[in-house]
Motif scaffolding. Structure first.
Motif, mmCIF file in Angstrom:
data_model
loop_
_atom_site.group_PDB
_atom_site.id
_atom_site.type_symbol
_atom_site.label_atom_id
_atom_site.label_comp_id
_atom_site.label_asym_id
_atom_site.label_seq_id
_atom_site.Cartn_x
_atom_site.Cartn_y
_atom_site.Cartn_z
ATOM 1 N N VAL A 113 0.860 -1.177 0.000
ATOM 2 C CA VAL A 113 0.000 0.000 0.000
ATOM 3 C C VAL A 113 0.899 1.232 0.000
ATOM 4 O O VAL A 113 1.950 1.247 0.627
ATOM 5 C CB VAL A 113 -0.975 0.024 1.199
ATOM 6 N N GLY A 114 0.498 2.242 -0.737
ATOM 7 C CA GLY A 114 1.292 3.457 -0.843
ATOM 8 C C GLY A 114 0.868 4.504 0.170
ATOM 9 O O GLY A 114 -0.097 4.320 0.920
ATOM 10 N N ASP A 115 1.584 5.601 0.191
ATOM 11 C CA ASP A 115 1.270 6.694 1.110
ATOM 12 C C ASP A 115 -0.147 7.218 0.898
ATOM 13 O O ASP A 115 -0.846 7.539 1.853
ATOM 14 C CB ASP A 115 2.276 7.833 0.943
ATOM 15 N N ASP A 116 -0.567 7.320 -0.357
ATOM 16 C CA ASP A 116 -1.920 7.801 -0.635
ATOM 17 C C ASP A 116 -2.969 6.847 -0.076
ATOM 18 O O ASP A 116 -4.000 7.277 0.434
ATOM 19 C CB ASP A 116 -2.135 7.984 -2.138
ATOM 20 N N ASP A 117 -2.712 5.540 -0.178
ATOM 21 C CA ASP A 117 -3.647 4.555 0.366
ATOM 22 C C ASP A 117 -3.742 4.683 1.880
ATOM 23 O O ASP A 117 -4.820 4.562 2.469
ATOM 24 C CB ASP A 117 -3.205 3.129 0.014
ATOM 25 N N LEU A 118 -2.607 4.923 2.527
ATOM 26 C CA LEU A 118 -2.587 5.055 3.987
ATOM 27 C C LEU A 118 -3.324 6.312 4.436
ATOM 28 O O LEU A 118 -4.067 6.287 5.413
ATOM 29 C CB LEU A 118 -1.151 5.088 4.503
ATOM 30 N N LYS A 119 -3.151 7.412 3.710
ATOM 31 C CA LYS A 119 -3.788 8.674 4.081
ATOM 32 C C LYS A 119 -5.287 8.653 3.833
ATOM 33 O O LYS A 119 -6.058 9.220 4.589
ATOM 34 C CB LYS A 119 -3.173 9.823 3.284
ATOM 35 N N ASN A 120 -5.695 8.005 2.749
ATOM 36 C CA ASN A 120 -7.089 8.063 2.337
ATOM 37 C C ASN A 120 -7.943 6.924 2.874
ATOM 38 O O ASN A 120 -9.125 6.859 2.595
ATOM 39 C CB ASN A 120 -7.186 8.070 0.807
ATOM 40 N N ASP A 121 -7.359 6.026 3.658
ATOM 41 C CA ASP A 121 -8.124 4.910 4.170
ATOM 42 C C ASP A 121 -9.125 5.378 5.215
ATOM 43 O O ASP A 121 -8.820 6.214 6.059
ATOM 44 C CB ASP A 121 -7.186 3.857 4.780
ATOM 45 N N GLU A 122 -10.330 4.819 5.156
ATOM 46 C CA GLU A 122 -11.357 5.173 6.125
ATOM 47 C C GLU A 122 -10.972 4.635 7.492
ATOM 48 O O GLU A 122 -10.759 3.450 7.662
ATOM 49 C CB GLU A 122 -12.700 4.569 5.693
ATOM 50 N N GLY A 123 -10.871 5.494 8.459
ATOM 51 C CA GLY A 123 -10.573 5.065 9.815
ATOM 52 C C GLY A 123 -9.121 4.715 10.049
ATOM 53 O O GLY A 123 -8.761 4.248 11.117
ATOM 54 N N GLY A 124 -8.251 4.905 9.057
ATOM 55 C CA GLY A 124 -6.839 4.614 9.240
ATOM 56 C C GLY A 124 -6.543 3.149 9.505
ATOM 57 O O GLY A 124 -5.667 2.825 10.289
ATOM 58 N N LEU A 125 -7.248 2.259 8.846
ATOM 59 C CA LEU A 125 -7.094 0.832 9.121
ATOM 60 C C LEU A 125 -5.867 0.206 8.472
ATOM 61 O O LEU A 125 -5.406 -0.827 8.899
ATOM 62 C CB LEU A 125 -8.344 0.071 8.663
ATOM 63 N N LEU A 126 -5.343 0.806 7.429
ATOM 64 C CA LEU A 126 -4.216 0.204 6.722
ATOM 65 C C LEU A 126 -2.887 0.642 7.329
ATOM 66 O O LEU A 126 -2.749 1.757 7.817
ATOM 67 C CB LEU A 126 -4.245 0.583 5.239
ATOM 68 N N THR A 127 -1.911 -0.264 7.285
ATOM 69 C CA THR A 127 -0.555 0.035 7.752
ATOM 70 C C THR A 127 0.418 -0.345 6.647
ATOM 71 O O THR A 127 0.034 -0.929 5.634
ATOM 72 C CB THR A 127 -0.209 -0.771 9.024
ATOM 73 N N VAL A 128 1.698 -0.070 6.868
ATOM 74 C CA VAL A 128 2.702 -0.389 5.857
ATOM 75 C C VAL A 128 2.877 -1.906 5.694
ATOM 76 O O VAL A 128 3.469 -2.346 4.713
ATOM 77 C CB VAL A 128 4.063 0.267 6.181
#
Length: 117
Positions: free
Chosen positions: A51-66
Motif C-alpha cells: 500500500v502506498g502513502d496515498d492509500d494510507l492517508k485516504n483509508d477510512e478510519g486509518g485501518l491500513l498500515t505499511v
C-alpha cells in the motif's frame, strides 16, 4: 474499456485464497441432504503491491498500515470477497476493502490487512 491482460501476465504473482466451507443442508428440489464442505484453498494470480502513502492517508478510519498490501485481480478469472482469508508468501491476510473497476475494465483492487501473529 481498458484491457490490462498483458500487465497481469507480466507482473502477476501467485497467492492462495481460502474459500469458506459450507454447512450441510437439505436441497429444496431433491430433498436430499448435502453434506458440509470444509474450507479449501484456491490458487490465484494477481498483481501484488505494497500500500502506498496515498492509500494510507485516504483509508477510512486509518485501518491500513505499511504491513498491508493491495492486489489487482482479473475478474474474468478470479473473485475475492470481504473478510476472506488470503495467504501471500506464507503470511495470512484478510480482505478489508474492495474497489471494483468493472465499469472501466476487467479487474478489481483488493486491499488486504495482515493478521497479527
Amino acid at each position: 474499456m481498458f484491457n490490462y491482460k498483458r500487465q497481469f501476465k507480466r507482473y502477476g504473482k501467485s497467492f492462495v485464497a481460502v474459500v469458506n466451507g459450507t454447512e450441510g443442508y437439505y436441497d429444496k428440489e431433491t430433498g436430499e441432504y448435502v453434506p458440509p464442505q470444509e474450507p479449501k484453498e484456491e490458487n490465484m494470480m494477481g498483481i501484488i503491491a505494497q500500500v502506498g502513502d496515498d492509500d494510507l492517508k485516504n483509508d477510512e478510519g486509518g485501518l491500513l498500515t505499511v504491513e498491508d498490501k493491495k492486489i489487482l485481480i482479473d475478474t474474468d478469472h478470479y473473485s475475492l470477497h470481504r473478510d476472506q482469508k488470503v495467504v501471500v508468501q506464507g503470511e495470512i491476510y484478510q480482505v478489508r476493502k474492495i474497489a471494483p473497476y468493472s465499469l472501466y475494465s476487467h479487474f478489481m483492487k483488493v486491499y488486504i490487512k495482515r493478521e497479527s501473529v
